[in-house]
Scaffold this motif. Structure first.
Motif, PDB file in Angstrom:
ATOM      1  N   PRO A  61       0.745  -1.131   0.109  1.00 28.61           N
ATOM      2  CA  PRO A  61       0.073   0.097  -0.074  1.00 28.61           C
ATOM      3  C   PRO A  61       0.790   1.137  -0.047  1.00 28.61           C
ATOM      4  O   PRO A  61       1.936   1.281   0.427  1.00 28.61           O
ATOM      5  N   ASP A  62       0.235   2.222  -0.437  1.00 28.31           N
ATOM      6  CA  ASP A  62       0.998   3.583  -0.605  1.00 28.31           C
ATOM      7  C   ASP A  62       0.037   4.738  -0.216  1.00 28.31           C
ATOM      8  O   ASP A  62      -1.134   4.737  -0.568  1.00 28.31           O
ATOM      9  N   GLY A  63       0.425   5.539   0.808  1.00 26.69           N
ATOM     10  CA  GLY A  63      -0.512   6.577   1.206  1.00 26.69           C
ATOM     11  C   GLY A  63      -1.050   6.286   2.574  1.00 26.69           C
ATOM     12  O   GLY A  63       0.083   6.387   3.552  1.00 26.69           O
ATOM     13  N   ALA A  64      -2.079   6.310   2.902  1.00 22.97           N
ATOM     14  CA  ALA A  64      -2.551   6.311   4.467  1.00 22.97           C
ATOM     15  C   ALA A  64      -1.934   5.061   5.210  1.00 22.97           C
ATOM     16  O   ALA A  64      -2.003   5.155   6.235  1.00 22.97           O
ATOM     17  N   GLU A  65      -1.764   4.158   4.291  1.00 18.12           N
ATOM     18  CA  GLU A  65      -1.187   2.861   5.069  1.00 18.12           C
ATOM     19  C   GLU A  65       0.142   2.685   4.106  1.00 18.12           C
ATOM     20  O   GLU A  65      -0.228   2.161   2.938  1.00 18.12           O
ATOM     21  N   ASP A 104      -4.675   0.239   8.778  1.00 17.68           N
ATOM     22  CA  ASP A 104      -5.666   1.071   9.013  1.00 17.68           C
ATOM     23  C   ASP A 104      -6.771   0.848   7.879  1.00 17.68           C
ATOM     24  O   ASP A 104      -7.927   1.124   7.970  1.00 17.68           O
ATOM     25  N   ALA A 105      -6.264   0.321   6.679  1.00 13.19           N
ATOM     26  CA  ALA A 105      -7.300   0.314   5.552  1.00 13.19           C
ATOM     27  C   ALA A 105      -8.144  -0.879   5.613  1.00 13.19           C
ATOM     28  O   ALA A 105      -8.711  -1.418   4.769  1.00 13.19           O
ATOM     29  N   GLY A 106      -7.892  -1.885   6.710  1.00 10.88           N
ATOM     30  CA  GLY A 106      -8.340  -3.104   6.867  1.00 10.88           C
ATOM     31  C   GLY A 106      -8.030  -4.227   6.293  1.00 10.88           C
ATOM     32  O   GLY A 106      -6.556  -4.281   5.910  1.00 10.88           O
ATOM     33  N   GLY A 140     -13.280  -3.834   7.210  1.00  5.43           N
ATOM     34  CA  GLY A 140     -12.679  -3.219   8.484  1.00  5.43           C
ATOM     35  C   GLY A 140     -11.764  -2.267   8.277  1.00  5.43           C
ATOM     36  O   GLY A 140     -11.844  -1.573   7.150  1.00  5.43           O
ATOM     37  N   GLY A 141     -11.086  -1.717   9.197  1.00 11.16           N
ATOM     38  CA  GLY A 141     -10.135  -0.663   9.334  1.00 11.16           C
ATOM     39  C   GLY A 141     -10.798   0.571   9.646  1.00 11.16           C
ATOM     40  O   GLY A 141     -11.812   0.979   9.444  1.00 11.16           O
TER      41      GLY A 141
END
Length: 199
Positions: A61-65, A104-106, A140-141
């Motif tokens: 992942p790239d960004g928030a997570e 955090d993205a589930g 989720g997340g």
């Protein structure tokens, strides 16, 4: 008149009666048994197929997570191919469930794909390139990332192991950058093996 020629007549005829009047039959030539060539499995890739697949996925992942993660991939696939001789072209759908943690993205919950493939016919085997549309869902997340459209590209090989059964191996790269969480992009690489029934 002399009798000498008449006396010689029986001796001149003797070779004619020395043997049989018919020529002897020739001996038959020995024959070598011919072993038929073994039947080749497969070779015609035209038709539909369905299968199961199992493998491994790695998501970055790239960004928030931005913590990469990996996990199992398992799913179903269905294709239709047409054999043009040296080349095979077809299309199909795949659905994979996953358990890859995106923080955090589930969890990356599933990936669905619709696309095509073009392969080179090797007889019992086919090597191919593949690509098309992909859709990912999360579960989720705290980010409530939702789902994303994307694409996939990859390569694989499929081989006949029985008249209607093949095994396959495929590696694909999947890109998703349209999640509900705007700053989340996910690149996922999957490697799967499959067991397929060809109709």
């Amino acid at each position: 008149m002399t009798l000498k020629p008449l006396i010689l007549l029986p001796f001149l005829a003797t070779p004619v009666f020395a043997g049989s009047m018919t020529a002897p039959s020739p001996e038959p030539a020995p024959t070598v048994p011919v072993t038929p060539a073994p039947a080749q499995l497969g070779g015609d890739w035209t038709g539909a197929s369905t299968g199961l697949q199992l493998g491994y996925g790695y998501a970055d992942p790239d960004g928030a997570e931005d913590e990469p993660s990996d996990g199992a991939v398992y799913g179903l696939r269905a294709f239709y191919d047409h054999d043009f001789g040296n080349w095979v072209a077809g299309g199909g759908v795949e659905y994979d469930g996953t358990n890859i943690d995106l923080g955090d993205a589930g969890d990356l919950d599933s990936m669905a794909k619709v696309g095509g493939r073009v392969g080179y016919d090797l007889g019992r085997s086919m090597v191919y390139g593949t690509g098309g549309y992909a859709h990912a869902t999360t579960d989720g997340g705290s980010l409530d990332a939702g789902s994303s459209d994307g694409y996939y590209v990859g390569a694989g090989m499929e081989t006949f192991v029985a008249d209607n059964v093949t095994v396959s191996g495929e590696v694909t790269y999947n890109e998703f950058n349209d999640f509900d969480a705007d700053d989340l992009d996910v690149g996922a690489t999957t490697a799967t093996v499959g067991l397929n029934y060809r109709f």
